[in-house]
Design a protein around this motif. Structure first.
Motif, PDB file in Angstrom:
ATOM      1  N   UNK A 103      12.943 -43.861  24.136  1.00 37.57           N
ATOM      2  CA  UNK A 103      13.669 -44.341  25.324  1.00 37.57           C
ATOM      3  C   UNK A 103      14.960 -45.062  24.926  1.00 37.57           C
ATOM      4  N   UNK A 104      14.917 -45.767  23.794  1.00 43.43           N
ATOM      5  CA  UNK A 104      16.094 -46.496  23.319  1.00 43.43           C
ATOM      6  C   UNK A 104      17.238 -45.551  22.956  1.00 43.43           C
ATOM      7  N   UNK A 105      16.900 -44.265  22.718  1.00 45.46           N
ATOM      8  CA  UNK A 105      17.932 -43.265  22.445  1.00 45.46           C
ATOM      9  C   UNK A 105      18.601 -42.787  23.731  1.00 45.46           C
ATOM     10  N   UNK A 106      18.134 -43.325  24.877  1.00 44.81           N
ATOM     11  CA  UNK A 106      18.707 -42.936  26.164  1.00 44.81           C
ATOM     12  C   UNK A 106      18.029 -41.743  26.811  1.00 44.81           C
ATOM     13  N   UNK A 107      16.837 -41.375  26.300  1.00 44.17           N
ATOM     14  CA  UNK A 107      16.136 -40.200  26.814  1.00 44.17           C
ATOM     15  C   UNK A 107      15.111 -40.554  27.884  1.00 44.17           C
ATOM     16  N   UNK A 108      14.927 -39.629  28.821  1.00 37.37           N
ATOM     17  CA  UNK A 108      13.769 -39.697  29.708  1.00 37.37           C
ATOM     18  C   UNK A 108      12.572 -39.166  28.939  1.00 37.37           C
ATOM     19  N   UNK A 109      11.391 -39.760  29.169  1.00 36.19           N
ATOM     20  CA  UNK A 109      10.221 -39.398  28.356  1.00 36.19           C
ATOM     21  C   UNK A 109       9.001 -39.143  29.237  1.00 36.19           C
ATOM     22  N   UNK A 110       8.360 -37.999  28.996  1.00 36.64           N
ATOM     23  CA  UNK A 110       7.049 -37.696  29.557  1.00 36.64           C
ATOM     24  C   UNK A 110       6.072 -37.654  28.383  1.00 36.64           C
ATOM     25  N   UNK A 111       4.954 -38.361  28.509  1.00 38.53           N
ATOM     26  CA  UNK A 111       3.978 -38.448  27.427  1.00 38.53           C
ATOM     27  C   UNK A 111       2.663 -37.820  27.879  1.00 38.53           C
ATOM     28  N   UNK A 112       2.121 -36.940  27.052  1.00 42.93           N
ATOM     29  CA  UNK A 112       0.809 -36.346  27.305  1.00 42.93           C
ATOM     30  C   UNK A 112      -0.150 -36.861  26.241  1.00 42.93           C
ATOM     31  N   UNK A 113      -1.328 -37.310  26.662  1.00 46.01           N
ATOM     32  CA  UNK A 113      -2.271 -37.881  25.697  1.00 46.01           C
ATOM     33  C   UNK A 113      -3.639 -37.226  25.803  1.00 46.01           C
ATOM     34  N   UNK A 114      -4.357 -37.285  24.693  1.00 47.38           N
ATOM     35  CA  UNK A 114      -5.747 -36.834  24.633  1.00 47.38           C
ATOM     36  C   UNK A 114      -6.666 -38.028  24.842  1.00 47.38           C
ATOM     37  N   UNK A 115      -7.970 -37.765  24.875  1.00 46.81           N
ATOM     38  CA  UNK A 115      -8.952 -38.845  24.922  1.00 46.81           C
ATOM     39  C   UNK A 115      -8.958 -39.584  23.582  1.00 46.81           C
ATOM     40  N   UNK A 116      -9.361 -40.849  23.608  1.00 47.33           N
ATOM     41  CA  UNK A 116      -9.345 -41.681  22.407  1.00 47.33           C
ATOM     42  C   UNK A 116     -10.343 -41.181  21.360  1.00 47.33           C
TER      43      UNK A 116
END
Length: 407
Positions: free
Chosen positions: A30-43
């Motif tokens: 985000x600090x690079x100025x990008x929009x971010x979508x994050x996909x995660x798995x189960x822990x």
């Protein structure tokens, strides 16, 4: 400003400490100025724990109920990661697969994504938020929760990247990239700078667990720029692209392997034009995946058919064949388990004859019997006894010049 999709696997989010580390990686993007979508798995191993809970109650749980159960694993992760980002004053919102607009076919346990309605995700991005999406899950047109099969979070990430027309999709995992083979088992494995979509698709289909095959399909079909990277080390990963740079002119780029394979034989099959199509249509209608196929004709003018499947599918496969015996018109079924599949992959094989012959010579020289064989333009697979799997991988890895000591 660019749009980046990041995917973090179960090991990367396996503890609160690691979730906080993931939050730092997201903040840096985000600090690079990008929009971010994050996909995660189960822990961590939480999906395995949920499966074990189900097995304590039922030997063969209803697939709809299993999807309901397993989809909760990723929901834990998205909530905790969203909390971590908001605590650090980085606005974030967590979405389940269905809240993110991921629509799938009506198949429980191994559904395919059909469409993605990106409106909700885009609205949150436009409000300056990081959008955290639960991988591995979606919803049918009739409102049924589905899961995408093991490794489905990779598919979620790449499909979202394609639907959102993201600039890049980074797959963060517990390894630093794509290796010539699994470095956990072969210490001389080395990281590749780049791999073509076609090579990666073969490797993924043949047991390389670093990427899900459907994720690679999405990346190839929609030309998604893909990089496999480490969530723990700040190093360059492996680029998955249309044409990979040939490293050291390697004909074979990787060795993949997969255990828990079973060979099913259908004996005394009526030798008619429609016999094969009837059997495999019946199996496909029951969502059973068949891999290597071998047919032979007997002196009695009947046919014998053998094919390989995952051992987990054996009972269901036998039940389907036995329940349709009158239609399929065969005499006997046989099954041989405790097998494994070992494969060599490389786009250079197209223009280099003799690769398969060398593979068979190497295995024979090491007293490794081949049970079944399958080939394509860029791969050769051999089914061997499970006890010989790692030995086969090591000798092939060395023979085709893939080891670090050959650098």
């Amino acid at each position: 400003m660019g749009l980046i999709v990041q995917k973090f696997g179960g090991t990367s989010v396996g503890s609160v400490e690691r979730i906080l580390n993931v939050a730092e990686r997201i903040k840096a993007e985000c600090a690079q100025g990008n929009q971010v979508v994050v996909v995660v798995s189960a822990m961590g191993k939480s999906t395995d724990q949920l499966v074990n809970l189900a097995k304590e109650i039922s030997g063969q749980p209803n697939k709809r109920d299993m999807d309901m159960l397993l989809s909760t694993g990723e929901q834990v992760t998205i909530a905790l990661l969203s909390m971590a980002l908001n605590e650090q004053k980085l606005p974030a919102v967590s979405f389940t697969g269905w809240q993110a607009g991921i629509v799938t076919e009506p198949v429980h346990g191994n559904a395919r994504i059909t469409t993605i309605n990106t409106e909700a995700v885009k609205n949150q991005l436009n409000e300056g938020k990081v959008v955290i999406v639960a991988g591995f899950q979606g919803i049918t047109g009739n409102g049924e929760i589905t899961t995408l099969g093991r490794g489905g979070s990779d598919t979620t990430a790449v499909a979202l990247a394609a639907a959102l027309k993201a600039d890049k999709c980074d797959i963060y995992t517990d390894v630093t990239g794509v290796y010539t083979t699994d470095p956990r088992y072969v210490k001389s494995a080395r990281k590749l700078k780049s791999v073509s979509y076609d090579e990666m698709l073969e490797l993924a289909n043949l047991g390389a667990g670093v990427l899900h095959p459907r994720a690679v399909e999405f990346a190839k079909n929609y030309q998604v720029t893909l990089e496999v990277r480490s969530s723990l080390e700040r190093v360059e990963g492996t680029l998955i692209e249309e044409e990979a740079s040939m490293e050291q002119n390697l004909v074979v780029r990787g060795v993949a392997f997969e255990d828990e394979i079973t060979k099913v034989s259908v004996l005394g099959l009526a030798n008619s034009l429609t016999s094969l199509s009837t059997i495999f249509t019946t199996l496909a209608e029951n969502h059973l995946n068949v891999d290597i196929i071998v047919q032979s004709t007997t002196e009695a003018k009947t046919a014998n058919l053998a094919f390989s499947i995952k051992t987990d599918d054996l009972m269901e496969t036998l039940n389907v064949l036995e329940n349709n015996k009158d239609v399929l018109n065969y005499e006997q079924l046989d099954a041989e388990n405790k097998l494994a599949k070992v494969s060599i992959v490389g786009s250079g094989m197209i223009s280099n004859p003799g690769v398969a012959a060398k593979m068979f010579e190497v295995l024979a020289a090491n007293q490794i019997q081949i049970k079944m064989v399958s080939t394509s333009e860029i791969k050769v697979s051999a089914v061997v006894e499970e006890t010989n799997m790692l030995k086969a991988v090591e000798v092939l890895h060395q023979a085709f010049g893939l080891s670090t000591e050959n650098e």
